[in-house]
Motif scaffolding. Structure first.
Motif, mmCIF file in Angstrom:
data_model
loop_
_atom_site.group_PDB
_atom_site.id
_atom_site.type_symbol
_atom_site.label_atom_id
_atom_site.label_comp_id
_atom_site.label_asym_id
_atom_site.label_seq_id
_atom_site.Cartn_x
_atom_site.Cartn_y
_atom_site.Cartn_z
ATOM 1 N N GLY A 1 0.826 -0.991 -0.244
ATOM 2 C CA GLY A 1 -0.056 0.326 -0.008
ATOM 3 C C GLY A 1 0.647 1.352 -0.333
ATOM 4 O O GLY A 1 2.548 1.199 0.010
ATOM 5 N N ASN A 2 0.424 2.492 0.084
ATOM 6 C CA ASN A 2 1.268 3.304 -0.320
ATOM 7 C C ASN A 2 0.286 4.558 1.241
ATOM 8 O O ASN A 2 1.446 5.349 1.078
ATOM 9 C CB ASN A 2 -0.204 4.559 -1.226
ATOM 10 N N GLY A 3 0.350 4.035 1.907
ATOM 11 C CA GLY A 3 -0.147 4.755 3.272
ATOM 12 C C GLY A 3 0.970 4.907 4.021
ATOM 13 O O GLY A 3 2.352 3.890 3.511
ATOM 14 N N THR A 4 0.625 6.245 5.629
ATOM 15 C CA THR A 4 2.053 5.733 6.172
ATOM 16 C C THR A 4 2.439 4.419 6.544
ATOM 17 O O THR A 4 2.103 4.582 7.152
ATOM 18 C CB THR A 4 2.031 6.671 7.538
ATOM 19 N N PRO A 5 3.861 4.188 6.538
ATOM 20 C CA PRO A 5 4.363 3.669 7.896
ATOM 21 C C PRO A 5 4.255 3.889 8.722
ATOM 22 O O PRO A 5 4.261 4.588 9.993
ATOM 23 C CB PRO A 5 5.806 3.390 7.199
ATOM 24 N N VAL A 6 3.531 2.015 9.771
ATOM 25 C CA VAL A 6 3.875 2.508 11.094
ATOM 26 C C VAL A 6 4.618 1.011 11.732
ATOM 27 O O VAL A 6 3.951 -0.173 11.286
ATOM 28 C CB VAL A 6 1.960 2.281 11.300
ATOM 29 N N VAL A 7 5.646 1.157 12.210
ATOM 30 C CA VAL A 7 6.467 0.106 13.456
ATOM 31 C C VAL A 7 5.651 0.003 14.248
ATOM 32 O O VAL A 7 6.244 1.064 15.299
ATOM 33 C CB VAL A 7 7.829 0.642 13.205
ATOM 34 N N PHE A 8 5.642 -1.415 14.381
ATOM 35 C CA PHE A 8 4.894 -2.421 16.316
ATOM 36 C C PHE A 8 6.308 -2.717 17.102
ATOM 37 O O PHE A 8 7.655 -3.146 15.709
ATOM 38 C CB PHE A 8 4.038 -3.110 15.831
ATOM 39 N N ILE A 9 6.698 -2.318 18.255
ATOM 40 C CA ILE A 9 7.654 -2.374 18.491
ATOM 41 C C ILE A 9 7.449 -3.050 20.333
ATOM 42 O O ILE A 9 6.693 -2.108 20.798
ATOM 43 C CB ILE A 9 8.651 -1.548 19.140
#
Length: 266
Positions: free
Chosen positions: A3-11
């Motif tokens: 997709g083209n959305g904002t990346p979200v990094v879960f930690i």
């Protein structure tokens, strides 16, 4: 990541595998983001493999984890939103302080340098690590009863045991020893640039029943940011414990995160 959305990094934090973020990833993807949940350095791809190979997890400290995620961020097309739980929340704060993220959400985040309260419940929750100084260089597992106190105290015993069976893995002791000595170390890896005015917005989330990161720690963390003009918000879930990202109430926490991000125009 698609997709083209904002990346979200879960930690993730200590004792929970990165795959525990799967429901969050699905929800955020539905909301138009591009989520990814990489494990800490040395953590295998599955819970079973992580349990089978604890030595690969051992002896990774805060700086190791921060640089691991900084390298992941460097490969992304744009600065991501970071969402971290427990020690993952501290890691997210450090990365945001270095201007490597568009925003960060730190959920029941581990104490950073400058935070003074250390309630008795937090000491008891982490006692399995501190009981033996050699654990600084080892990976340590929790028993089901220890998990119940540290994570699952605000849910039923049956649910706590199920979460323990599904998601728990050994965790390195080193980050806990580093955080415990942070206020005595001039260059502690638990230090965060809380005075950065140019960073993205930060949301701190706390569970009012959390034994591992009691609300006194999160409120003290908020005070560390008082000299920054950047957005720093606090949300409390009064009846939730440290398992709030994985237990039956996770959706309410995730929806709160999505709502806050929308208010920030992210």
């Amino acid at each position: 990541m698609t997709g083209n959305g904002t990346p979200v990094v879960f930690i993730h934090g200590l004792w929970l595998h990165a795959s525990s973020w799967k429901p969050w990833e699905e929800l955020f993807e539905e909301a138009g983001y591009r989520p990814v949940a990489p494990g800490w350095p040395g953590v295998a791809d599955t819970v079973e493999l992580a349990r089978a190979h604890p030595d690969s997890i051992a002896d990774h400290g805060i700086d190791d984890v921060v640089e691991h995620y900084a390298d992941i961020i460097d490969e992304l097309p744009e600065p991501p939103i970071l969402i971290g739980h427990s020690f993952g929340g501290m890691i997210a704060e450090k990365l945001l302080g270095r201007n490597l993220a568009a925003a960060a959400i730190a959920i029941d985040a581990a104490q950073i340098k400058g935070v003074l309260p250390l309630p008795l419940s937090a000491l008891r929750a982490t006692f399995p690590v501190f009981a033996n100084p050699a654990n600084k260089h080892r990976a340590v597992s929790l028993t089901a009863d220890q998990f119940r106190f540290a994570f699952g105290n605000a849910v039923g015993a049956e649910e706590s045991d199920a979460l323990y069976d599904q998601w728990t893995i050994p965790a390195p002791g080193k980050p806990l020893f580093e955080a415990a000595g942070a206020n005595f170390a001039p260059h502690s890896p638990a230090a965060v640039d809380t005075g950065n005015d140019d960073r993205g917005p930060l949301l701190l989330i706390m569970g009012g029943q959390d034994h591992t990161v009691p609300e006194a720690i999160t409120k003290s963390t908020l005070k560390q940011y008082r000299h920054s003009t950047a957005v720093t918000d606090l949300v409390e879930f009064p009846d939730r414990g440290h398992s709030l990202t994985v237990d039956n109430g996770w959706h309410a926490v995730a929806d709160t995160c999505l709502g806050w991000l929308a208010k920030q125009g992210l």
